[in-house]
Design a protein around this motif. Structure first.
Motif, PDB file in Angstrom:
ATOM      1  N   UNK A  28      31.390  36.081  44.781  1.00 17.35           N
ATOM      2  CA  UNK A  28      32.158  35.082  44.033  1.00 17.35           C
ATOM      3  C   UNK A  28      33.363  35.719  43.339  1.00 17.35           C
ATOM      4  N   UNK A  29      33.145  36.850  42.684  1.00 21.40           N
ATOM      5  CA  UNK A  29      34.239  37.523  41.994  1.00 21.40           C
ATOM      6  C   UNK A  29      35.320  37.975  42.980  1.00 21.40           C
ATOM      7  N   UNK A  33      27.322  42.394  34.245  1.00 24.51           N
ATOM      8  CA  UNK A  33      28.381  42.995  33.428  1.00 24.51           C
ATOM      9  C   UNK A  33      29.103  44.098  34.199  1.00 24.51           C
ATOM     10  N   UNK A  34      28.341  44.904  34.942  1.00 28.03           N
ATOM     11  CA  UNK A  34      28.965  45.963  35.733  1.00 28.03           C
ATOM     12  C   UNK A  34      29.923  45.389  36.776  1.00 28.03           C
ATOM     13  N   UNK A  35      29.549  44.281  37.373  1.00 25.25           N
ATOM     14  CA  UNK A  35      30.403  43.652  38.391  1.00 25.25           C
ATOM     15  C   UNK A  35      31.652  43.042  37.758  1.00 25.25           C
ATOM     16  N   UNK A  36      31.481  42.356  36.643  1.00 22.13           N
ATOM     17  CA  UNK A  36      32.621  41.735  35.963  1.00 22.13           C
ATOM     18  C   UNK A  36      33.576  42.788  35.423  1.00 22.13           C
ATOM     19  N   UNK A  64      36.814  36.562  29.590  1.00 19.92           N
ATOM     20  CA  UNK A  64      35.678  36.013  30.315  1.00 19.92           C
ATOM     21  C   UNK A  64      34.454  35.979  29.410  1.00 19.92           C
ATOM     22  N   UNK A  65      33.719  34.873  29.467  1.00 21.65           N
ATOM     23  CA  UNK A  65      32.426  34.760  28.793  1.00 21.65           C
ATOM     24  C   UNK A  65      31.361  34.524  29.847  1.00 21.65           C
ATOM     25  N   UNK A  66      30.228  35.223  29.707  1.00 22.23           N
ATOM     26  CA  UNK A  66      29.130  35.019  30.636  1.00 22.23           C
ATOM     27  C   UNK A  66      27.810  35.133  29.904  1.00 22.23           C
ATOM     28  N   UNK A  67      26.875  34.264  30.267  1.00 23.41           N
ATOM     29  CA  UNK A  67      25.521  34.310  29.702  1.00 23.41           C
ATOM     30  C   UNK A  67      24.515  34.112  30.829  1.00 23.41           C
TER      31      UNK A  67
END
Length: 322
Positions: free
Chosen positions: A91-92, A115-118, A105-108
């Motif tokens: 997706x990224x 986190x490593x991928x983002x 960016x916010x992610x939950x």
């Protein structure tokens, strides 16, 4: 003049739709959605939005803007990412051309590994991590059910730098207005792992036995099972130098309260994947805890065992009578 923030949600599944729709309906901010699941995207386009219910009632159509990554033309200030762990890298990659230096960016997401991928696309000061303590069900393409009363649930939020700057706090205010219950914390890994250790009990055990959270907690030995998994989780985290935002006892009580009182009729997201024939995220939850332990000379035997059990259950689905 109202200062508006443009949000774009990557992943129009259960959680992405919940956060995006609430942001759209309750704030002055503009919200778009990006997704790659064709049945979902096409259904939403066909019906002109997404059908939203709350606790199986008041089903109504909410118009939303949705595109595939390749078609999206927007330039948001903030990305909200809710994607399954095993789908995130692709997706990224498909969204990479949309990422710009001014964006946050916010992610939950559930589990760990995202986190490593983002971080390959966003610098630390532009990453806000968190946990979403709320239940939501995707009934099917373009059809979502928000579980629980309005403005309930908690979203823990913290900048990856552990310095919550003005931009982070402005996003927190938007989340407050949207009613997602933001709580600002100061420990990044401790915050994220607090949800992982919770899911490592409820998601996994409910999935293996195909039961609701309330059914799990009514078993007399549920608390003993919770303590066994939780103690291993905390032991692994402590050896890795991760201090969770809650104590062992608080996490155990959280499992009890959420299962017994808050969401007793809820099937966790891992079960939803399992029951629909999709791969589960167990490797990113129990498997991640086991991996963290081994990296620091500690063996989480129970987590390793239940990880294998879930994979065994996945493998045995082909023999299940329909």
């Amino acid at each position: 003049m109202v200062n508006m923030t443009k949000y774009t949600v990557i992943g129009a599944g259960a959680m992405g739709l919940r956060y995006g729709v609430l942001m759209q309906e309750r704030t002055d901010n503009e919200v778009d959605f990006v997704d790659t699941w064709e049945p979902n995207v096409e259904k939403i386009k066909e019906q002109g939005g997404v059908f939203v219910s709350r606790d199986h009632e008041d089903k109504h159509l909410v118009p939303i803007n949705i595109d595939y990554p390749e078609d999206y033309q927007g330039d948001p200030d903030v990305w909200i990412i809710f994607v399954k762990q095993m789908q995130l890298a692709d997706m990224l990659k498909r969204c990479a051309h949309l990422f710009k230096d001014h964006q946050v960016v916010f992610t939950a997401m559930n589990g760990m590994g995202h986190i490593e991928k983002i971080s390959k696309y966003f610098s630390d000061e532009r990453i806000i991590g968190g946990t979403a303590m709320v239940a939501t069900v995707l009934n099917g393409p373009g059809d979502v059910d928000f579980m629980g009363k309005p403005r309930t649930g908690v979203t823990h939020m913290v900048n990856k730098t552990e310095k919550n700057d003005e931009r982070t706090l402005a996003i927190v205010k938007d989340f407050e207005e949207a009613g997602t219950g933001p709580v600002v914390t100061e420990k990044f890994m401790g915050t994220l792992m607090s949800k992982v250790v919770f899911n490592a009990v409820v998601n996994t055990l409910c999935t293996m036995f195909e039961i609701q959270m309330g059914q799990f907690i009514e078993y007399p030995g549920a608390k003993e099972m919770t303590w066994q998994l939780m103690n291993e989780s905390f032991d692994a985290c402590e050896r890795a130098g991760i201090q969770l935002v809650e104590t062992r006892a608080e996490e155990v009580e959280s499992v009890d309260y959420v299962s017994r009182v808050a969401n007793p009729f809820h099937y966790p997201s891992m079960y939803q994947d399992f029951s629909n024939g999709r791969p589960t995220e167990v490797d990113y939850i129990n498997g991640y805890i086991a991996k963290l332990g081994r990296e620091h000379d500690y063996t989480c035997r129970t987590h390793e065992f239940v990880t294998h059990e879930v994979h065994l259950a996945e493998a045995m689905r082909k023999y299940k009578k329909t």
